[in-house]
Design a protein around this motif. Structure first.
Motif, short mmCIF file in Angstrom:
data_model
loop_
_atom_site.label_atom_id
_atom_site.label_comp_id
_atom_site.label_asym_id
_atom_site.label_seq_id
_atom_site.Cartn_x
_atom_site.Cartn_y
_atom_site.Cartn_z
N ASP A 60 19.37 25.30 -101.21
CA ASP A 60 18.79 23.96 -101.07
C ASP A 60 18.78 23.45 -99.64
OD1 ASP A 60 21.46 23.36 -100.69
OD2 ASP A 60 21.65 22.06 -102.45
N ASN A 61 19.41 24.17 -98.72
CA ASN A 61 19.37 23.76 -97.32
C ASN A 61 18.38 24.59 -96.50
OD1 ASN A 61 20.77 26.17 -97.33
ND2 ASN A 61 22.50 25.44 -96.13
N GLU A 62 17.56 25.39 -97.17
CA GLU A 62 16.58 26.23 -96.47
C GLU A 62 15.24 26.25 -97.20
OE1 GLU A 62 18.44 30.11 -96.43
OE2 GLU A 62 17.93 30.50 -98.54
N VAL A 63 14.89 25.12 -97.84
CA VAL A 63 13.64 25.05 -98.60
C VAL A 63 12.45 25.17 -97.66
CG1 VAL A 63 12.24 23.61 -100.13
CG2 VAL A 63 14.73 23.63 -100.36
N PRO A 64 11.50 26.06 -97.95
CA PRO A 64 10.35 26.26 -97.05
C PRO A 64 9.31 25.15 -97.20
CG PRO A 64 10.11 27.63 -98.98
CD PRO A 64 11.47 26.97 -99.09
N GLU A 65 8.42 25.07 -96.22
CA GLU A 65 7.38 24.05 -96.20
C GLU A 65 6.51 24.09 -97.45
OE1 GLU A 65 3.35 23.59 -93.66
OE2 GLU A 65 5.18 23.56 -92.47
N GLU A 66 6.17 25.29 -97.91
CA GLU A 66 5.31 25.43 -99.09
C GLU A 66 5.92 24.75 -100.31
OE1 GLU A 66 3.30 28.95 -101.86
OE2 GLU A 66 4.36 29.46 -100.01
N LEU A 67 7.24 24.87 -100.46
CA LEU A 67 7.90 24.26 -101.61
C LEU A 67 8.04 22.75 -101.43
CD1 LEU A 67 9.13 24.66 -104.34
CD2 LEU A 67 11.26 25.38 -103.26
N LEU A 68 8.19 22.29 -100.18
CA LEU A 68 8.21 20.86 -99.92
C LEU A 68 6.87 20.22 -100.28
CD1 LEU A 68 10.10 20.71 -96.50
CD2 LEU A 68 10.94 19.89 -98.71
N GLN A 69 5.80 20.95 -100.08
CA GLN A 69 4.47 20.45 -100.41
C GLN A 69 4.23 20.45 -101.92
OE1 GLN A 69 1.85 22.98 -98.12
NE2 GLN A 69 1.93 21.63 -96.35
N ASN A 70 4.89 21.35 -102.63
CA ASN A 70 4.74 21.45 -104.09
C ASN A 70 6.11 21.43 -104.76
OD1 ASN A 70 1.74 21.97 -104.65
ND2 ASN A 70 2.19 23.47 -103.05
N PRO A 71 6.80 20.29 -104.76
CA PRO A 71 8.18 20.25 -105.26
C PRO A 71 8.31 20.61 -106.73
CG PRO A 71 7.33 18.03 -104.91
CD PRO A 71 6.36 18.96 -104.26
N CYS A 72 7.27 20.36 -107.51
CA CYS A 72 7.35 20.66 -108.95
C CYS A 72 7.02 22.12 -109.26
CB CYS A 72 6.46 19.72 -109.74
SG CYS A 72 7.04 18.00 -109.70
N ASN A 73 6.82 22.92 -108.23
CA ASN A 73 6.58 24.34 -108.45
C ASN A 73 7.88 25.15 -108.38
OD1 ASN A 73 4.84 26.43 -109.07
ND2 ASN A 73 4.26 26.83 -106.96
N GLY A 74 9.00 24.44 -108.26
CA GLY A 74 10.29 25.11 -108.21
C GLY A 74 11.23 24.61 -109.29
N LEU A 75 12.22 25.41 -109.62
CA LEU A 75 13.25 25.06 -110.57
C LEU A 75 14.59 25.00 -109.86
CD1 LEU A 75 12.26 27.39 -113.56
CD2 LEU A 75 12.01 24.89 -113.49
N LYS A 76 15.41 24.02 -110.20
CA LYS A 76 16.74 23.92 -109.61
C LYS A 76 17.74 24.66 -110.50
CE LYS A 76 20.39 20.75 -108.19
NZ LYS A 76 20.86 19.35 -108.13
N ALA A 77 18.44 25.60 -109.90
CA ALA A 77 19.46 26.35 -110.63
C ALA A 77 20.78 25.59 -110.61
CB ALA A 77 19.64 27.73 -110.02
N ASP A 78 21.55 25.77 -111.67
CA ASP A 78 22.89 25.19 -111.71
C ASP A 78 23.77 26.09 -112.54
OD1 ASP A 78 24.94 23.49 -111.17
OD2 ASP A 78 24.12 21.77 -112.26
N VAL A 79 25.05 26.03 -112.27
CA VAL A 79 26.05 26.71 -113.10
C VAL A 79 26.99 25.63 -113.62
CG1 VAL A 79 27.97 28.33 -113.14
CG2 VAL A 79 25.88 28.91 -111.89
N ILE A 80 27.09 25.54 -114.93
CA ILE A 80 27.88 24.50 -115.59
C ILE A 80 29.19 25.10 -116.11
CG2 ILE A 80 27.85 22.65 -117.30
CD1 ILE A 80 25.61 22.47 -115.25
N ASP A 81 30.27 24.40 -115.87
CA ASP A 81 31.59 24.89 -116.28
C ASP A 81 31.97 24.34 -117.64
OD1 ASP A 81 34.11 25.97 -116.31
OD2 ASP A 81 34.98 24.55 -114.89
N HIS A 82 32.13 25.25 -118.62
CA HIS A 82 32.57 24.90 -119.97
C HIS A 82 33.96 25.47 -120.24
CE1 HIS A 82 28.19 24.29 -121.64
NE2 HIS A 82 28.52 23.43 -120.70
N SER A 83 34.70 25.74 -119.22
CA SER A 83 35.96 26.48 -119.37
C SER A 83 36.99 25.73 -120.21
CB SER A 83 36.57 26.76 -117.99
OG SER A 83 35.70 27.56 -117.22
N GLY A 84 37.78 26.52 -120.93
CA GLY A 84 38.90 25.99 -121.70
C GLY A 84 40.21 26.31 -121.00
N LEU A 85 41.30 26.20 -121.75
CA LEU A 85 42.63 26.40 -121.17
C LEU A 85 42.87 27.84 -120.74
CD1 LEU A 85 45.29 25.03 -120.46
CD2 LEU A 85 46.10 25.55 -122.80
N PHE A 86 42.40 28.79 -121.54
CA PHE A 86 42.69 30.19 -121.26
C PHE A 86 41.45 31.04 -120.97
CE2 PHE A 86 46.08 28.74 -124.18
CZ PHE A 86 47.16 28.88 -123.31
#
Length: 254
Positions: A60-86
């Motif tokens: 997200d700190n190196e987004v190219p000009e093409e993607l800035l011009q078309n922001p909805c042409n990209g998907l944002k990735a995320d990793v969600i933590d569902h961890s339990g005790l063990f």
């Protein structure tokens, strides 16, 4: 139909979309559940795995000009933590520019006691579902809102005059323009969307999250707010034929 209206309509039909409709994936430099950027090399690993399975990926700190011009042409990735005790449990998601989840993986799991080992094992298992997508970009998300790239900062003769009048002599939207000496405040409750208040604590507008850093949809308007490479917030409105820069905004984000 106005361009941004078309974008909103297509987003409402996200269930008919697939990851193949999007050209890019944006990986954050830091996932929310981690304490530091790229902790345990989890962000770097995620970028590597997306690329391994055919995606064009940017941090997200190196987004190219093409993607800035078309922001909805990209998907944002995320990793969600569902961890339990063990058991460490991680889920990989892909979210469109309106904050709608387009893809969510199974839980990747690991019982290793070392976080680095456990998180790496869990994220690799979660990415098995990404591999199963057999991603191939089909180009169908190409017609989305275009954010104009401003090469230089707009010329403002005095601090009181902040509206930029395009060559076509389109008048700025006065509802969306304030002054440098009268900075408005943007507040958030969810860390994604913002409500903008003027100095009288009256709501001026609402800014809706997109997957591109420093690019927001203005709710209820065929308009975008984005920050150019000079660090200036600009308003771009759709006149039915093209996007036009119509003003400057001075904001303090909280």
């Amino acid at each position: 139909m106005l361009l941004l209206v078309a974008v909103l309509s297509s987003t409402l039909l996200y269930s008919q979309k697939s990851v193949n409709n999007y050209a890019y994936v944006i990986v954050p430099t830091k996932f929310e559940f981690l304490k530091t950027a790229d902790e345990y090399q989890l962000n770097s690993l995620s970028k590597f795995l997306f690329e391994k399975y055919g995606f064009t990926v940017y941090m997200d700190n190196e987004v190219p000009e093409e993607l800035l011009q078309n922001p909805c042409n990209g998907l944002k990735a995320d990793v969600i933590d569902h961890s339990g005790l063990f058991t460490s449990k991680l889920v990989v998601t892909l979210t469109d520019c309106m904050g709608t989840i387009v893809f969510e993986s199974k839980e990747g799991k690991s019982k290793d006691k070392k976080y680095k080992v456990a998180y790496n094992e869990a994220v690799r298992e979660a990415f098995e579902d990404v591999e199963a997508l057999s991603y191939v970009y089909d180009g169908s998300a190409a017609e989305v809102a275009t954010v104009p790239v401003v090469e230089t900062a707009p010329e403002v003769k005095t601090t009181a005059v902040v509206a930029v009048v395009p060559e076509e002599k389109t008048a700025p939207n006065k509802e969306l323009v304030n002054s440098e000496a009268n900075s408005w405040i943007a507040k958030t409750k969810d860390g994604l969307n913002y409500t903008v208040y003027n100095n009288g604590n009256t709501i001026v507008m609402e800014l809706l999250y997109t997957a591109i850093p420093d690019v927001y949809l203005i709710k209820g308007k065929d308009a975008l707010l984005y920050k150019n490479d000079k660090g200036i917030w600009l308003i771009s409105e759709n006149d039915g034929a093209q996007m036009k820069t119509t003003g400057v905004m001075y904001l303090t984000f909280q």
